[in-house]
Scaffold this active site. Structure first.
Site: not given
Ligand code: C2E
Ligand code: CA
Ligand code: CA
Length: 397
Positions: A296, A353
């Site tokens: 992430d 994202e």
């Protein structure tokens, strides 16, 4: 009203004086010095409110000046200036922030009055003086105590939101990321940034994650019992030493009849991964059990490349700070492109994202980025809304 004081440090007298005059024309009291010795002397004697620091200087560069400054006081507002280009300025800004300095902004050279003015209006108390009674008093964020969190976990006060991730090319739904919120009895809905770090510090993150995983997998198994969609769960790096989580997750998957291959664990790269063997063991065991691992916030860590090659990840998630700026910043574009290339060459899925508009989605697709998540597609939604969103989308597709 007392005039605010601004001190310039620039080895080039002409530049220093220009800034001084600009600042004076904006109503500040300003002085300039051309070497660090003079700078620290004025810091002690004159106590300026704002300092403008040049980066490239012969005796002691601006980065070193900031480091020393942080040792004597950290409340002065700092503006960094340089002709060295935005990447150097940005690195210097991060370095200053890292030392706890209050960096107001960076001022590229050649200077403009507007550029300085824009930075100074960011600090209204400098331009207008401190107001006696601030109109909007700073909102006090109450500290979360350990007891608060223990009670909240016992009372099941945490709720989940789910945000879809889609394929850039076809826009088909790939799955959802589970994002936690604290439904606090008096403070309302709280964002994870306000309590996850506390839960980590108090050693409560494993108990909290357990609740989050159970709720999310329960929702997922109900909303998407036998389909291809996948569920992404955030895994705290602090849990890296908790091997029992592997069994807990496996048991949850069994209990709710969800194949572990449909679960992606998202890990951020942090210092907790410093224990290379332990993290390698844990992650390998997750992979052996069928779970997928995603790295992430990729691009914000220190040793991303090394981690990526060393650990058994199956997905890279490009940090939203690059994606949100994407269309506007050449540097972000370069970073996005190189992460996509890196992912492809390592055979990993690449997700971006923070996709906030159609242009960004199309741009990502043109680079070969496979997956996208962001407000343009949908904001995080409560479980029921998320499953309805997916159903309605399937009908209109
Ligand atoms: P993250 O894992 O990077 O999650 C993505 C964050 O980006 C979410 O913030 C999401 O709401 C936000 N976001 C999504 N799309 C957009 C967009 O288009 N633009 C912008 N500006 N932001 C977007 P959120 O929900 O506040 O979560 C913040 C962080 O808290 C997460 O960052 C994650 O690190 C952590 N977190 C959230 N849920 C959990 C959890 O269940 N467990 C753990 N350990 N950490 C969690
Ligand atoms: Ca995440
Ligand atoms: Ca992220």
């Amino acid at each position: 009203m007392m005039q605010r004081r601004l001190l310039v440090l620039d080895d080039d007298d002409a530049v220093g004086n220009t800034i001084r005059l600009l600042a004076m024309s904006l109503g500040l009291d300003a002085r300039c010095v051309s070497n660090p010795k003079g700078f620290f002397a004025e810091m002690a004697r004159w106590e300026p409110h704002v300092v403008v620091i040049d980066l490239a200087m012969p005796e002691m560069d601006g980065v070193e000046v900031m480091r020393r400054l942080s040792g004597i006081q950290s409340w002065v507002k700092v503006i960094i200036t340089s002709g060295m280009g935005s990447s150097v300025l940005d690195a210097a800004r991060r370095s200053g922030l890292g030392h706890g300095l209050d960096i107001v902004g960076v001022l590229p050279k050649p200077l403009t009055k507007q550029g300085l003015c824009d930075l100074l209006v960011e600090i209204p108390e400098v331009v207008r003086g401190p107001s006696v009674e601030p109109k909007s008093a700073p909102i006090e964020t109450p500290r979360t105590s350990k007891d608060d969190l223990v009670n909240a976990i016992a009372n099941h006060e945490f709720v989940m939101m789910y945000q879809p991730k889609i394929a850039c090319r076809t826009t088909t739904l790939d799955g959802f990321e589970a994002l936690v919120r604290w439904n606090h009895p008096s403070r309302g809905i709280l964002a994870p940034d306000t309590f996850i770090p506390a839960a980590e510090n108090f050693g409560l993150i494993d108990a909290l994650s357990q609740q989050i995983f159970r709720q999310s997998i329960a929702w997922f198994s109900q909303a998407f019992p036998d389909s291809q969609e996948r569920l992404s769960l955030n895994f705290s790096a602090k849990s890296i030493k908790d091997f029992s989580l592997i069994d807990q997750l496996s048991n949850l998957c069994r209990e709710f009849s969800i194949a572990s291959e449909r679960i992606i664990l998202e890990l951020t790269e942090t210092s907790a991964m410093d224990d290379p063997l332990l993290s390698l063991d844990l992650m390998t065991r997750f992979r052996v059990k069928g779970f997928h691992l995603s790295i992430d916030d990729f691009g914000t860590g220190y040793s991303s490349m090394v981690q990526l090659v060393r650990l058994p990840f199956s997905e890279i998630k490009i940090d939203r700070s690059f994606v949100v700026k994407g269309a506007r910043s050449q540097e972000s574009n370069t970073i996005i492109k190189s992460i996509v290339d890196l992912g492809q060459s390592l055979g990993l899925a690449v997700a971006a994202e923070g996709v906030e508009d159609l242009d960004t989605l199309q741009y990502l697709d043109s680079l070969g980025c496979g997956l996208a998540q962001g407000y343009f597609i949908a904001k995080p939604m409560p479980g029921e809304v998320a499953s309805r969103w997916a159903k309605e989308r399937a009908v209109t597709a």
